[in-house]
Design a protein around this motif. Structure first.
Motif, PDB file in Angstrom:
ATOM      1  N   LEU A 198       7.060  -4.874 -11.931  1.00  0.00           N
ATOM      2  CA  LEU A 198       6.156  -5.399 -10.912  1.00  0.00           C
ATOM      3  C   LEU A 198       5.023  -4.406 -10.687  1.00  0.00           C
ATOM      4  O   LEU A 198       5.231  -3.320 -10.143  1.00  0.00           O
ATOM      5  N   ARG A 199       3.822  -4.806 -11.082  1.00  0.00           N
ATOM      6  CA  ARG A 199       2.657  -3.928 -10.988  1.00  0.00           C
ATOM      7  C   ARG A 199       1.446  -4.733 -10.503  1.00  0.00           C
ATOM      8  O   ARG A 199       1.310  -5.909 -10.822  1.00  0.00           O
ATOM      9  N   ASN A 200       0.564  -4.055  -9.756  1.00  0.00           N
ATOM     10  CA  ASN A 200      -0.685  -4.670  -9.269  1.00  0.00           C
ATOM     11  C   ASN A 200      -0.408  -5.993  -8.555  1.00  0.00           C
ATOM     12  O   ASN A 200      -1.072  -7.007  -8.800  1.00  0.00           O
ATOM     13  N   CYS A 220      -8.981  -5.045   9.332  1.00  0.00           N
ATOM     14  CA  CYS A 220      -9.740  -4.114   8.503  1.00  0.00           C
ATOM     15  C   CYS A 220      -8.880  -3.644   7.321  1.00  0.00           C
ATOM     16  O   CYS A 220      -7.652  -3.729   7.359  1.00  0.00           O
ATOM     17  N   LEU A 221      -9.550  -3.138   6.298  1.00  0.00           N
ATOM     18  CA  LEU A 221      -8.854  -2.567   5.152  1.00  0.00           C
ATOM     19  C   LEU A 221      -8.748  -1.057   5.322  1.00  0.00           C
ATOM     20  O   LEU A 221      -9.710  -0.392   5.704  1.00  0.00           O
ATOM     21  N   TYR A 222      -7.591  -0.514   5.024  1.00  0.00           N
ATOM     22  CA  TYR A 222      -7.362   0.931   5.079  1.00  0.00           C
ATOM     23  C   TYR A 222      -7.893   1.524   3.775  1.00  0.00           C
ATOM     24  O   TYR A 222      -7.330   1.295   2.701  1.00  0.00           O
ATOM     25  N   THR A 223      -8.977   2.269   3.844  1.00  0.00           N
ATOM     26  CA  THR A 223      -9.643   2.761   2.635  1.00  0.00           C
ATOM     27  C   THR A 223      -9.287   4.203   2.291  1.00  0.00           C
ATOM     28  O   THR A 223      -9.717   4.717   1.257  1.00  0.00           O
ATOM     29  N   ASN A 224      -8.520   4.867   3.150  1.00  0.00           N
ATOM     30  CA  ASN A 224      -8.154   6.258   2.904  1.00  0.00           C
ATOM     31  C   ASN A 224      -7.173   6.338   1.739  1.00  0.00           C
ATOM     32  O   ASN A 224      -6.137   5.672   1.738  1.00  0.00           O
ATOM     33  N   LEU A 225      -7.480   7.173   0.751  1.00  0.00           N
ATOM     34  CA  LEU A 225      -6.609   7.289  -0.414  1.00  0.00           C
ATOM     35  C   LEU A 225      -5.325   8.061  -0.111  1.00  0.00           C
ATOM     36  O   LEU A 225      -4.398   8.078  -0.916  1.00  0.00           O
ATOM     37  N   ASN A 284       1.335   4.609  -8.880  1.00  0.00           N
ATOM     38  CA  ASN A 284       0.276   5.130  -8.032  1.00  0.00           C
ATOM     39  C   ASN A 284      -0.260   4.076  -7.068  1.00  0.00           C
ATOM     40  O   ASN A 284      -0.743   4.405  -5.988  1.00  0.00           O
ATOM     41  N   GLU A 285      -0.162   2.810  -7.459  1.00  0.00           N
ATOM     42  CA  GLU A 285      -0.691   1.739  -6.607  1.00  0.00           C
ATOM     43  C   GLU A 285       0.362   1.193  -5.643  1.00  0.00           C
ATOM     44  O   GLU A 285       0.162   0.151  -5.013  1.00  0.00           O
ATOM     45  N   VAL A 338       8.953  -1.796  -0.892  1.00  0.00           N
ATOM     46  CA  VAL A 338       7.828  -1.348  -1.715  1.00  0.00           C
ATOM     47  C   VAL A 338       6.611  -2.197  -1.385  1.00  0.00           C
ATOM     48  O   VAL A 338       6.698  -3.429  -1.330  1.00  0.00           O
ATOM     49  N   TYR A 339       5.478  -1.543  -1.174  1.00  0.00           N
ATOM     50  CA  TYR A 339       4.242  -2.211  -0.765  1.00  0.00           C
ATOM     51  C   TYR A 339       3.107  -1.845  -1.713  1.00  0.00           C
ATOM     52  O   TYR A 339       3.063  -0.734  -2.244  1.00  0.00           O
ATOM     53  N   THR A 340       2.219  -2.778  -1.935  1.00  0.00           N
ATOM     54  CA  THR A 340       1.025  -2.507  -2.731  1.00  0.00           C
ATOM     55  C   THR A 340       0.027  -1.722  -1.880  1.00  0.00           C
ATOM     56  O   THR A 340      -0.311  -2.139  -0.776  1.00  0.00           O
TER      57      THR A 340
END
Length: 356
Positions: A198-200, A220-225, A284-285, A338-340
């Motif tokens: 399960l990816r992307n 809003c979208l959380y943009t912090n890496l 990583n994602e 597990v969350y994207t």
């Protein structure tokens, strides 16, 4: 006598005004952090990375700017606003976030509490046509007046027929306050999505009309890496199963608190899964989260029917989508959900939702 009373009244009033001014703190002023841990600066809560490194019980409020809290902010490295995935002044999603109005098959909120009406104005249940009736099997989050964010596996095998907004009770329809059901014009699955492994696991759903209802608002979208720290409280919501042995949807929107797990600890758990649908190692994602209490017992988790729903950080009156519920193993167990990671897909989302 009247003049004397008036004189003393004016003195008292002047004293109160002076005291209030002396105690007033506003954005940019110095302040004391909780428990004598040092000095901080009064800062808009949306711009304070310090909030992601301390428990919410230790947040100190300086005041409010309209409806947004001003907090005593300690040292930090980056802010939500200034974190970029592109070399430009600001991300489109961040600029759009400033304009949003705010009100206060894998998974479900296990051990959750009932959400209040309009508490999550961005959350929508996805309905699928099965045997002539609508079955709700996934969640989603509104991120603009026209687009929903969800998990790719909620869209890949069968396209949903509608999104249901504006309700806590999914099936008990109130004639005075009926749900808002909206169909879809298009669905866009991430081009690199795979089911095994399960990816992307992320997708966008375009509504067949724009949102005009005043009680439905985008998140809003959380943009912090950098993910929120493990002790920062996050929220999950959904209509998924409340029983690990029963996959029927919950009729009521439930919510629960969770925290992220460090990647090394999460991987050490995931690699123990020897089943054919193994999730590990963490990519990583992806990120891990699970609810816990002081006795290390599970207090909140996602379960069957919660997939596609939000993992979010609440700052003031704004909600930042940190993750999309993707997968897991056992509802309400010590196994992490597990969350994207949404921050890894900002460019892709923006290229579709806010294309120029």
């Amino acid at each position: 006598m009247y003049r004397v009373q008036t004189f003393w009244f004016l003195l008292v009033w002047l004293g109160l005004v002076i005291a209030r001014r002396l105690n007033d703190v506003s954005e940019g002023d110095k302040c004391k952090l909780a428990n004598g841990t040092g000095d901080g600066i009064c800062t808009d809560a949306r711009d304070c990375p310090y909030l992601r490194t301390v428990p919410q019980t230790d947040w100190i409020t300086c005041g409010f700017n309209k409806s947004e809290p001003i907090v005593c902010c300690g040292p930090g490295d980056v802010t939500i606003k200034s974190t970029k995935t592109k070399s430009r002044v600001s991300l489109i999603s961040e600029r759009m976030c400033e304009s949003f109005s705010m009100s206060g098959l894998s998974h479900h909120v296990f051990g959750g509490s009932i959400a209040a009406v309009n508490e999550f104005p961005h959350v929508a249940a996805l309905g699928y046509l099965e045997d002539g009736t609508i079955k709700f099997r996934c969640g989603s989050s509104l991120i603009s007046e026209r687009y929903l964010l969800t998990a790719a596996h909620c869209v890949k095998e069968q396209k949903p027929q509608l999104a249901r907004f504006g309700v806590v009770h999914l099936f008990e329809v109130n004639p005075q306050e009926p749900p808002v059901d909206i169909g879809f014009k298009n669905s866009i699955i991430h081009p690199n999505y795979t089911s095994r492994p399960l990816r992307n696991d992320i997708a966008l759903l375009e509504l067949d009309r724009s949102i005009t209802e005043p009680f439905i608002h985008p998140a809003c979208l959380y943009t912090n890496l950098t993910d929120p720290e493990p002790h920062v409280i996050l929220s999950i919501e959904g209509w998924g199963s409340t029983d690990p042995n029963d996959f029927d949807s919950s009729p009521i929107l439930l919510k629960a608190n969770v925290t992220t797990l460090d990647r090394e600890g999460c991987n050490s758990t995931l690699v123990q899964d020897k089943s054919r649908r193994s999730l590990g190692p963490l990519q990583n994602e992806q990120l891990c989260a699970l609810g816990r209490n002081l006795r290390n017992e599970t207090v909140g988790d996602t379960c069957v029917g919660d997939s596609g729903g939000p993992l979010e950080l609440i700052l003031g009156h704004r909600r930042y989508l940190v993750g999309v519920t993707s997968s897991g193993r056992l509802c309400g167990s010590t196994w992490p959900g597990v969350y994207t990671r949404i921050s890894r897909y900002i460019d892709w989302v923006e290229s579709i939702v806010w294309k120029s």
